[in-house]
Design a protein around this motif. Structure first.
Motif, PDB file in Angstrom:
ATOM      1  N   GLU A   5       0.844  -1.211   0.000  1.00 16.31           N
ATOM      2  CA  GLU A   5       0.000   0.000   0.000  1.00 16.31           C
ATOM      3  C   GLU A   5       0.876   1.256   0.000  1.00 16.31           C
ATOM      4  N   PHE A   6       0.720   2.061  -1.023  1.00 20.04           N
ATOM      5  CA  PHE A   6       1.316   3.397  -1.063  1.00 20.04           C
ATOM      6  C   PHE A   6       0.192   4.378  -0.790  1.00 20.04           C
ATOM      7  N   GLU A   7       0.378   5.217   0.220  1.00 16.43           N
ATOM      8  CA  GLU A   7      -0.658   6.189   0.524  1.00 16.43           C
ATOM      9  C   GLU A   7      -0.049   7.587   0.549  1.00 16.43           C
ATOM     10  N   ASN A   8      -0.414   8.377  -0.439  1.00 21.37           N
ATOM     11  CA  ASN A   8       0.057   9.769  -0.551  1.00 21.37           C
ATOM     12  C   ASN A   8       1.571   9.885  -0.359  1.00 21.37           C
ATOM     13  N   VAL A   9       2.305   9.036  -1.060  1.00 23.65           N
ATOM     14  CA  VAL A   9       3.757   9.018  -0.894  1.00 23.65           C
ATOM     15  C   VAL A   9       4.425  10.046  -1.804  1.00 23.65           C
ATOM     16  N   SER A  10       5.260  10.890  -1.197  1.00 19.04           N
ATOM     17  CA  SER A  10       6.088  11.806  -1.969  1.00 19.04           C
ATOM     18  C   SER A  10       7.541  11.610  -1.579  1.00 19.04           C
ATOM     19  N   LYS A  11       8.398  11.761  -2.563  1.00 22.31           N
ATOM     20  CA  LYS A  11       9.835  11.749  -2.288  1.00 22.31           C
ATOM     21  C   LYS A  11      10.442  12.956  -2.959  1.00 22.31           C
ATOM     22  N   ILE A  12      11.002  13.824  -2.145  1.00 20.92           N
ATOM     23  CA  ILE A  12      11.625  15.034  -2.677  1.00 20.92           C
ATOM     24  C   ILE A  12      13.113  14.987  -2.351  1.00 20.92           C
ATOM     25  N   TYR A  13      13.937  14.961  -3.399  1.00 19.50           N
ATOM     26  CA  TYR A  13      15.387  14.976  -3.210  1.00 19.50           C
ATOM     27  C   TYR A  13      15.857  16.433  -3.283  1.00 19.50           C
ATOM     28  N   ASP A  14      16.843  16.757  -2.540  1.00 19.03           N
ATOM     29  CA  ASP A  14      17.508  18.060  -2.660  1.00 19.03           C
ATOM     30  C   ASP A  14      16.525  19.228  -2.744  1.00 19.03           C
ATOM     31  N   GLU A  15      15.511  19.202  -1.932  1.00 16.09           N
ATOM     32  CA  GLU A  15      14.542  20.302  -1.816  1.00 16.09           C
ATOM     33  C   GLU A  15      13.667  20.518  -3.046  1.00 16.09           C
ATOM     34  N   ASP A  16      14.245  20.412  -4.254  1.00 19.18           N
ATOM     35  CA  ASP A  16      13.408  20.764  -5.404  1.00 19.18           C
ATOM     36  C   ASP A  16      13.150  19.624  -6.396  1.00 19.18           C
ATOM     37  N   THR A  17      13.841  18.492  -6.272  1.00 22.85           N
ATOM     38  CA  THR A  17      13.568  17.395  -7.202  1.00 22.85           C
ATOM     39  C   THR A  17      12.464  16.510  -6.632  1.00 22.85           C
ATOM     40  N   VAL A  18      11.299  16.623  -7.252  1.00 19.80           N
ATOM     41  CA  VAL A  18      10.167  15.811  -6.794  1.00 19.80           C
ATOM     42  C   VAL A  18      10.182  14.504  -7.578  1.00 19.80           C
ATOM     43  N   THR A  54      15.328   3.930   0.553  1.00 22.71           N
ATOM     44  CA  THR A  54      15.081   5.373   0.549  1.00 22.71           C
ATOM     45  C   THR A  54      13.853   5.644   1.405  1.00 22.71           C
ATOM     46  N   GLN A  55      13.936   6.674   2.213  1.00 21.71           N
ATOM     47  CA  GLN A  55      12.786   7.059   3.032  1.00 21.71           C
ATOM     48  C   GLN A  55      11.889   8.023   2.259  1.00 21.71           C
ATOM     49  N   PRO A  56      10.586   7.792   2.248  1.00 18.73           N
ATOM     50  CA  PRO A  56       9.721   8.785   1.613  1.00 18.73           C
ATOM     51  C   PRO A  56       9.727  10.081   2.421  1.00 18.73           C
ATOM     52  N   THR A  57       9.566  11.204   1.736  1.00 15.92           N
ATOM     53  CA  THR A  57       9.506  12.494   2.418  1.00 15.92           C
ATOM     54  C   THR A  57       8.166  12.648   3.132  1.00 15.92           C
ATOM     55  N   GLU A  58       7.119  12.159   2.453  1.00 14.03           N
ATOM     56  CA  GLU A  58       5.779  12.208   3.039  1.00 14.03           C
ATOM     57  C   GLU A  58       5.029  10.946   2.676  1.00 14.03           C
ATOM     58  N   GLY A  59       3.999  10.648   3.447  1.00 10.07           N
ATOM     59  CA  GLY A  59       3.117   9.542   3.115  1.00 10.07           C
ATOM     60  C   GLY A  59       3.500   8.254   3.819  1.00 10.07           C
ATOM     61  N   SER A  60       2.760   7.220   3.490  1.00  9.97           N
ATOM     62  CA  SER A  60       2.912   5.972   4.205  1.00  9.97           C
ATOM     63  C   SER A  60       3.006   4.800   3.232  1.00  9.97           C
ATOM     64  N   VAL A  61       3.957   3.908   3.510  1.00  9.82           N
ATOM     65  CA  VAL A  61       4.103   2.687   2.715  1.00  9.82           C
ATOM     66  C   VAL A  61       3.926   1.507   3.650  1.00  9.82           C
ATOM     67  N   ARG A  62       2.997   0.623   3.324  1.00  9.19           N
ATOM     68  CA  ARG A  62       2.768  -0.541   4.165  1.00  9.19           C
ATOM     69  C   ARG A  62       2.940  -1.823   3.353  1.00  9.19           C
ATOM     70  N   ILE A  63       3.551  -2.804   3.992  1.00  5.95           N
ATOM     71  CA  ILE A  63       3.664  -4.134   3.405  1.00  5.95           C
ATOM     72  C   ILE A  63       2.967  -5.087   4.356  1.00  5.95           C
ATOM     73  N   GLY A  64       1.993  -5.811   3.834  1.00  9.31           N
ATOM     74  CA  GLY A  64       1.225  -6.727   4.681  1.00  9.31           C
ATOM     75  C   GLY A  64       0.578  -6.010   5.845  1.00  9.31           C
ATOM     76  N   GLY A  65       0.199  -4.760   5.627  1.00  8.56           N
ATOM     77  CA  GLY A  65      -0.492  -3.985   6.656  1.00  8.56           C
ATOM     78  C   GLY A  65       0.431  -3.302   7.643  1.00  8.56           C
ATOM     79  N   LYS A  66       1.736  -3.626   7.567  1.00  3.53           N
ATOM     80  CA  LYS A  66       2.680  -3.037   8.525  1.00  3.53           C
ATOM     81  C   LYS A  66       3.485  -1.915   7.872  1.00  3.53           C
ATOM     82  N   GLU A  67       3.618  -0.846   8.616  1.00  3.52           N
ATOM     83  CA  GLU A  67       4.389   0.305   8.134  1.00  3.52           C
ATOM     84  C   GLU A  67       5.824  -0.118   7.826  1.00  3.52           C
ATOM     85  N   LEU A  68       6.303   0.321   6.672  1.00  8.77           N
ATOM     86  CA  LEU A  68       7.652  -0.046   6.248  1.00  8.77           C
ATOM     87  C   LEU A  68       8.693   0.674   7.090  1.00  8.77           C
TER      88      LEU A  68
END
Ligand SMILES: Nc1ncnc2c1ncn2[C@@H]1O[C@H](COP(=O)(O)OP(=O)(O)OP(=O)(O)O)[C@@H](O)[C@H]1O
Ligand SMILES: [Mg+2]
Length: 272
Positions: A5-18, A54-68
């Motif tokens: 499950e990816f829920e509203n996941v964002s990854k922003i590198y170096d402040e401006d690379t989305v 890599t850690q997401p900047t925002e949002g939640s990633v779950r595998i088998g219902g458990k937060e990654l």
């Protein structure tokens, strides 16, 4: 239950690379999913987030219902570069997949349980390399090495296998062979599999479901019938050749090679 499950996941590198921009989707157990999209779309980032590299900047990633959290041993990874130990045999390389389960010290001492050795042989059989178990990696072809890489991931006893452009450096025939064995492994062991590919023709042959990524967003989610020429152009070029807006759930039908497909196939083949 969805296994990923990816829920509203964002990854922003170096402040401006989305790299990922508010991505949400779920993947069910046993699905064979292929990520398509132009260079820089965010495919590798998505796989790295899933693997805990890599850690997401925002949002939640779950595998088998458990937060990654961090690197997960139930997630096996196959890379574009095989990262085999060239001087080791196919068997030795496959067996090293048990490392994440047994711990570094035991593995370094060569203290592998017989069960692990059996698993390594079974994994080599799954990828059609049982007869080559004693062959050193350095004397194997690129396709065989990638298959050993798959075997190594299987020895980890994963529930999920992620592959980032596993066939990018191979000729079309070797690429198909590798994908065939990956699919076979996934089917036999009921694995959830996510693979990024640049060779759209090959992708169509093997994928159950396709996610089209562009500018960090999932702009397509469907099966091979949904993946029309127009959709492919939208994924790779951001628009159709005629500039039309594409209705979702476009009609299925005979699909020839689009510009995107031809370009992607050339790109993929040229990567070393
Ligand atoms: N470690 C990093 N630091 C900064 N920016 C990064 C990093 N990794 C990726 N990016 C940027 O994030 C965006 C997405 O990159 P990513 O590697 O995920 O794309 P990709 O779809 O895998 O591309 P390709 O098909 O070329 O492999 C790109 O703009 C890239 O330059
Ligand atoms: Mg990539």
């Amino acid at each position: 239950m969805p296994t990923i499950e990816f829920e509203n996941v964002s990854k922003i590198y170096d402040e401006d690379t989305v790299a990922l921009d508010d991505v949400s989707f779920t993947i069910d157990e046993g699905e064979f999913v292929i990520l398509l999209g132009p260079s820089g779309a965010g495919k590798s980032t998505m796989l790295r987030v899933l693997n805990g590299l890599t850690q997401p900047t925002e949002g939640s990633v779950r595998i088998g219902g458990k937060e990654l959290q961090g690197n997960r041993s139930e997630v096996g990874m196959v890379f574009q570069e095989h990262y085999l130990i060239e001087s080791k045999t196919a068997f030795g390389n496959a067996l090293s997949g048990a490392l994440s389960r047994n711990g570094l010290v035991r593995s370094a001492l060569g203290l592998h349980a017989d069960a692990d050795k059996m698993t390594a042989l079974e994994a080599l059989q799954t990828v059609g390399l049982l007869d080559e178990a004693g062959q050193r990696a350095e004397s194997m072809s690129g396709g065989q090495k990638q298959r050993v890489g798959i075997a190594r991931a299987l020895v980890q006893n994963p529930e999920i296998v992620l592959a980032d452009e596993p066939v990018a450096s191979l000729d079309p025939k070797a690429a198909r062979d590798v994908m065939r064995y990956l699919k076979k492994a996934a089917t036999e062991q009921d694995l959830t599999t996510i693979t990024s590919l640049h060779q759209v023709n090959i992708a169509r042959e093997f994928g159950d479901r396709f996610l089209g990524i562009r500018d960090g967003e999932v702009i397509f989610d469907g099966d091979a019938d949904d993946l029309t020429m127009d959709e492919m152009d939208r994924i790779y070029y951001g628009e159709t050749k005629s500039g039309e807006t594409i209705p979702t759930g476009a009609a299925s039908g005979e699909v020839g090679e689009t510009d995107a497909e031809a370009d992607a196939a050339t790109d993929g083949g040229g990567r070393a």
